[in-house]
Write a protein that holds these residues in place. Structure first.
Motif, PDB file in Angstrom:
ATOM      1  N   SER A   1       0.857  -1.050  -0.181  1.00  0.00           N
ATOM      2  CA  SER A   1      -0.090  -0.179  -0.084  1.00  0.00           C
ATOM      3  C   SER A   1       0.696   1.089  -0.009  1.00  0.00           C
ATOM      4  CB  SER A   1      -1.007   0.114   1.199  1.00  0.00           C
ATOM      5  OG  SER A   1      -1.531   1.250   1.273  1.00  0.00           O
ATOM      6  N   ASP A   2       0.473   2.303  -0.633  1.00  0.00           N
ATOM      7  CA  ASP A   2       0.985   3.599  -0.533  1.00  0.00           C
ATOM      8  C   ASP A   2       1.249   3.979   0.996  1.00  0.00           C
ATOM      9  OD1 ASP A   2       1.316   3.757  -3.511  1.00  0.00           O
ATOM     10  OD2 ASP A   2      -0.425   4.878  -3.767  1.00  0.00           O
ATOM     11  N   ALA A   3       0.213   3.854   1.732  1.00  0.00           N
ATOM     12  CA  ALA A   3       0.425   4.199   3.060  1.00  0.00           C
ATOM     13  C   ALA A   3       1.588   3.712   3.865  1.00  0.00           C
ATOM     14  CB  ALA A   3      -0.950   3.715   3.874  1.00  0.00           C
ATOM     15  N   LEU A   4       2.109   2.437   3.118  1.00  0.00           N
ATOM     16  CA  LEU A   4       3.355   1.794   3.988  1.00  0.00           C
ATOM     17  C   LEU A   4       4.609   2.196   3.245  1.00  0.00           C
ATOM     18  CD1 LEU A   4       1.766  -1.840   4.225  1.00  0.00           C
ATOM     19  CD2 LEU A   4       1.842  -0.104   5.870  1.00  0.00           C
ATOM     20  N   ASP A   5       4.644   2.938   2.444  1.00  0.00           N
ATOM     21  CA  ASP A   5       6.017   3.292   1.623  1.00  0.00           C
ATOM     22  C   ASP A   5       6.785   3.891   2.522  1.00  0.00           C
ATOM     23  OD1 ASP A   5       7.647   3.572  -0.500  1.00  0.00           O
ATOM     24  OD2 ASP A   5       6.561   5.288  -1.530  1.00  0.00           O
ATOM     25  N   GLY A   6       8.041   3.458   2.555  1.00  0.00           N
ATOM     26  CA  GLY A   6       8.986   3.872   3.469  1.00  0.00           C
ATOM     27  C   GLY A   6       9.210   3.352   4.680  1.00  0.00           C
ATOM     28  N   LEU A   7       8.178   2.475   4.987  1.00  0.00           N
ATOM     29  CA  LEU A   7       8.235   2.094   6.362  1.00  0.00           C
ATOM     30  C   LEU A   7       8.802   0.745   6.467  1.00  0.00           C
ATOM     31  CD1 LEU A   7       4.507   2.526   7.659  1.00  0.00           C
ATOM     32  CD2 LEU A   7       6.579   3.921   7.890  1.00  0.00           C
ATOM     33  N   GLY A   8       9.334   0.086   5.539  1.00  0.00           N
ATOM     34  CA  GLY A   8      10.065  -1.240   5.433  1.00  0.00           C
ATOM     35  C   GLY A   8       8.985  -2.471   5.616  1.00  0.00           C
ATOM     36  N   ASP A   9       9.565  -3.548   5.321  1.00  0.00           N
ATOM     37  CA  ASP A   9       8.531  -4.804   5.487  1.00  0.00           C
ATOM     38  C   ASP A   9       8.563  -5.093   6.978  1.00  0.00           C
ATOM     39  OD1 ASP A   9       8.683  -4.695   2.928  1.00  0.00           O
ATOM     40  OD2 ASP A   9      10.076  -6.173   2.331  1.00  0.00           O
ATOM     41  N   LEU A  10       7.324  -6.194   7.168  1.00  0.00           N
ATOM     42  CA  LEU A  10       7.303  -6.554   8.521  1.00  0.00           C
ATOM     43  C   LEU A  10       7.056  -8.037   8.407  1.00  0.00           C
ATOM     44  CD1 LEU A  10       6.738  -6.193  11.468  1.00  0.00           C
ATOM     45  CD2 LEU A  10       4.272  -5.957  11.208  1.00  0.00           C
ATOM     46  N   ASP A  11       8.147  -8.867   8.437  1.00  0.00           N
ATOM     47  CA  ASP A  11       8.045 -10.211   8.497  1.00  0.00           C
ATOM     48  C   ASP A  11       7.575 -10.849   9.858  1.00  0.00           C
ATOM     49  OD1 ASP A  11       9.195 -10.042   5.828  1.00  0.00           O
ATOM     50  OD2 ASP A  11      11.120 -10.110   6.824  1.00  0.00           O
ATOM     51  N   VAL A  12       6.779 -12.075   9.286  1.00  0.00           N
ATOM     52  CA  VAL A  12       6.180 -12.770  10.796  1.00  0.00           C
ATOM     53  C   VAL A  12       7.012 -14.112  10.766  1.00  0.00           C
ATOM     54  CG1 VAL A  12       4.300 -13.418  11.993  1.00  0.00           C
ATOM     55  CG2 VAL A  12       4.121 -10.989  10.884  1.00  0.00           C
ATOM     56  N   GLY A  13       6.036 -15.025  10.152  1.00  0.00           N
ATOM     57  CA  GLY A  13       6.616 -16.363   9.962  1.00  0.00           C
ATOM     58  C   GLY A  13       5.830 -17.487  11.049  1.00  0.00           C
ATOM     59  N   ALA A  14       6.701 -17.886  11.839  1.00  0.00           N
ATOM     60  CA  ALA A  14       6.113 -19.163  12.843  1.00  0.00           C
ATOM     61  C   ALA A  14       5.494 -18.603  13.998  1.00  0.00           C
ATOM     62  CB  ALA A  14       7.387 -20.177  12.976  1.00  0.00           C
ATOM     63  N   VAL A  15       4.402 -18.932  14.336  1.00  0.00           N
ATOM     64  CA  VAL A  15       3.756 -18.339  15.548  1.00  0.00           C
ATOM     65  C   VAL A  15       3.357 -19.640  16.200  1.00  0.00           C
ATOM     66  CG1 VAL A  15       1.570 -17.115  16.177  1.00  0.00           C
ATOM     67  CG2 VAL A  15       2.857 -16.443  14.173  1.00  0.00           C
ATOM     68  N   ALA A  16       3.668 -19.959  17.658  1.00  0.00           N
ATOM     69  CA  ALA A  16       3.245 -20.889  18.435  1.00  0.00           C
ATOM     70  C   ALA A  16       1.897 -20.477  18.978  1.00  0.00           C
ATOM     71  CB  ALA A  16       4.116 -20.687  19.708  1.00  0.00           C
ATOM     72  N   VAL A  17       0.864 -21.442  18.927  1.00  0.00           N
ATOM     73  CA  VAL A  17      -0.485 -21.440  19.488  1.00  0.00           C
ATOM     74  C   VAL A  17      -0.980 -22.351  20.337  1.00  0.00           C
ATOM     75  CG1 VAL A  17      -2.722 -21.105  18.282  1.00  0.00           C
ATOM     76  CG2 VAL A  17      -0.789 -20.356  16.968  1.00  0.00           C
ATOM     77  N   GLY A  18      -1.804 -21.785  21.420  1.00  0.00           N
ATOM     78  CA  GLY A  18      -2.415 -22.740  22.327  1.00  0.00           C
ATOM     79  C   GLY A  18      -3.832 -22.378  22.377  1.00  0.00           C
ATOM     80  N   ASN A  19      -4.619 -23.236  22.510  1.00  0.00           N
ATOM     81  CA  ASN A  19      -6.100 -22.902  22.527  1.00  0.00           C
ATOM     82  C   ASN A  19      -6.863 -24.013  23.327  1.00  0.00           C
ATOM     83  OD1 ASN A  19      -8.933 -23.460  21.055  1.00  0.00           O
ATOM     84  ND2 ASN A  19      -8.316 -21.722  20.117  1.00  0.00           N
ATOM     85  N   ILE A  20      -7.852 -23.545  23.954  1.00  0.00           N
ATOM     86  CA  ILE A  20      -8.856 -24.245  24.812  1.00  0.00           C
ATOM     87  C   ILE A  20     -10.449 -23.872  24.122  1.00  0.00           C
ATOM     88  CG2 ILE A  20      -7.377 -24.432  26.782  1.00  0.00           C
ATOM     89  CD1 ILE A  20      -9.054 -22.330  28.136  1.00  0.00           C
ATOM     90  N   ALA A  21     -11.014 -24.988  24.398  1.00  0.00           N
ATOM     91  CA  ALA A  21     -12.577 -24.949  23.860  1.00  0.00           C
ATOM     92  C   ALA A  21     -13.277 -25.514  24.550  1.00  0.00           C
ATOM     93  CB  ALA A  21     -12.518 -25.196  22.468  1.00  0.00           C
ATOM     94  N   TYR A  22     -14.758 -24.890  25.040  1.00  0.00           N
ATOM     95  CA  TYR A  22     -15.494 -25.381  25.767  1.00  0.00           C
ATOM     96  C   TYR A  22     -16.984 -25.061  25.103  1.00  0.00           C
ATOM     97  CZ  TYR A  22     -18.873 -26.254  29.703  1.00  0.00           C
ATOM     98  OH  TYR A  22     -19.790 -26.767  30.336  1.00  0.00           O
ATOM     99  N   GLU A  23     -17.653 -26.481  24.971  1.00  0.00           N
ATOM    100  CA  GLU A  23     -19.334 -26.279  24.340  1.00  0.00           C
ATOM    101  C   GLU A  23     -20.137 -26.385  25.519  1.00  0.00           C
ATOM    102  OE1 GLU A  23     -19.693 -29.201  21.305  1.00  0.00           O
ATOM    103  OE2 GLU A  23     -17.485 -29.005  20.564  1.00  0.00           O
ATOM    104  N   TRP A  24     -21.063 -25.632  25.486  1.00  0.00           N
ATOM    105  CA  TRP A  24     -22.228 -25.324  26.087  1.00  0.00           C
ATOM    106  C   TRP A  24     -23.458 -25.415  25.325  1.00  0.00           C
ATOM    107  CZ3 TRP A  24     -24.990 -20.810  28.514  1.00  0.00           C
ATOM    108  CH2 TRP A  24     -25.828 -21.343  29.520  1.00  0.00           C
ATOM    109  N   GLY A  25     -24.040 -26.587  24.874  1.00  0.00           N
ATOM    110  CA  GLY A  25     -25.108 -26.434  24.144  1.00  0.00           C
ATOM    111  C   GLY A  25     -24.686 -26.112  22.683  1.00  0.00           C
ATOM    112  N   PRO A  26     -25.287 -25.278  21.947  1.00  0.00           N
ATOM    113  CA  PRO A  26     -25.064 -24.790  20.774  1.00  0.00           C
ATOM    114  C   PRO A  26     -23.911 -23.945  20.426  1.00  0.00           C
ATOM    115  CG  PRO A  26     -26.965 -23.424  21.437  1.00  0.00           C
ATOM    116  CD  PRO A  26     -26.670 -24.809  22.541  1.00  0.00           C
ATOM    117  N   VAL A  27     -23.239 -23.373  21.763  1.00  0.00           N
ATOM    118  CA  VAL A  27     -22.422 -22.284  21.963  1.00  0.00           C
ATOM    119  C   VAL A  27     -20.967 -22.913  22.325  1.00  0.00           C
ATOM    120  CG1 VAL A  27     -21.959 -20.082  22.840  1.00  0.00           C
ATOM    121  CG2 VAL A  27     -23.975 -20.449  22.549  1.00  0.00           C
TER     122      VAL A  27
END
Length: 256
Positions: free
Chosen positions: A96-122
């Protein structure tokens, strides 16, 4: 992209006979999304989709974001956890033109942990994500809830729910902040801006899937997020972009 993330492929439709051991889905989607997080300009795109699961324990998938590898366990019928690593794309100053001159922002590997609980339809969920590589070097915590309902004789599935995401200072400053060096080289003559940790956004996600057969289904999904705090106050958002963020997807999935 976070859009091909729904479990909504109408699981109640008769599944292939080997599903108790293996589950394999392959597909693709057409998308529209902001040019960068906080942009008010949108671009079309295409994303691949795959989901490979062995005994619902070892999972390679693009659900929930970029491609990732996870170990997951159902402790009870209504409670599960997962831990893994996914890949997330970064940001190119040529996006984007709005990012011109700001340099690139690299990411890559992201560690992820998740918990989930079902209560009826939710289903209630909590995710903690931390950058392992790249320039962002940040941590986010996301809370979500999803209400789902089966439709059309269990061939269709509709799901909707809110999310809220907190981000630490590294994530916020590297994504929405502008350093003195970036300000001096920016095309838009930005002033330096420090972004602190806090609630990054609140959002609402919705999806609908329909299984034409036990193998073929279509998925339509949309996502709205409202940037808050320093994310919304950043010159990249307040001056050149928008705090209102939308994404959309239409995809076709084949499951074995």
């Amino acid at each position: 992209m976070t859009l091909i993330s729904s479990e909504g492929t109408a699981e109640e439709v008769k599944s292939p006979e080997n599903k108790d051991v293996w589950e394999f889905e392959l597909g693709a989607g057409a998308t529209v999304s902001p040019e960068y997080e906080g942009s008010d300009e949108y671009e079309p795109g295409a994303v691949p989709y795959f989901h490979l699961s062995w005994k619902d324990t070892v999972v390679a998938t693009t659900r929930g974001g970029g491609p990732g590898l996870y170990l997951q366990k159902s402790w009870r019928d209504d409670f599960s956890t997962s831990l893994g690593v996914r890949y997330e794309g970064g940001r190119d100053q040529d996006d984007s033109d709005a990012l011109d001159g700001l340099g690139d922002l690299d990411v890559g590997a992201v560690a992820v942990g998740n918990i989930a609980y079902e209560w009826g339809p939710v289903e209630f969920s909590a995710e903690l994500a931390h950058d392992l590589t790249g320039d962002r070097d940040g941590t986010t915590a996301t809370l979500g809830a999803e209400y789902s309902k089966m439709l059309f004789e269990n061939r269709g599935r509709f799901a909707i729910g809110p999310t809220v995401t907190w981000a630490d200072e590294e994530y916020m400053d590297n994504t929405f902040g502008i350093s003195p060096t970036q300000a001096a080289s920016s095309r838009n003559n930005y002033s330096p801006f420090d972004a602190e940790s806090g609630i990054k956004d609140v959002g609402l996600n919705a999806s609908f899937s329909y299984a034409f057969t036990e193998h073929v289904s279509v998925l339509v999904s949309g996502e709205y997020a409202r940037l808050l705090g320093d994310a919304a106050d950043s010159p990249l958002v307040d001056d050149e972009g928008s705090a209102n963020q939308f994404q959309g997807l239409v995809g076709l999935i084949y499951r074995w």
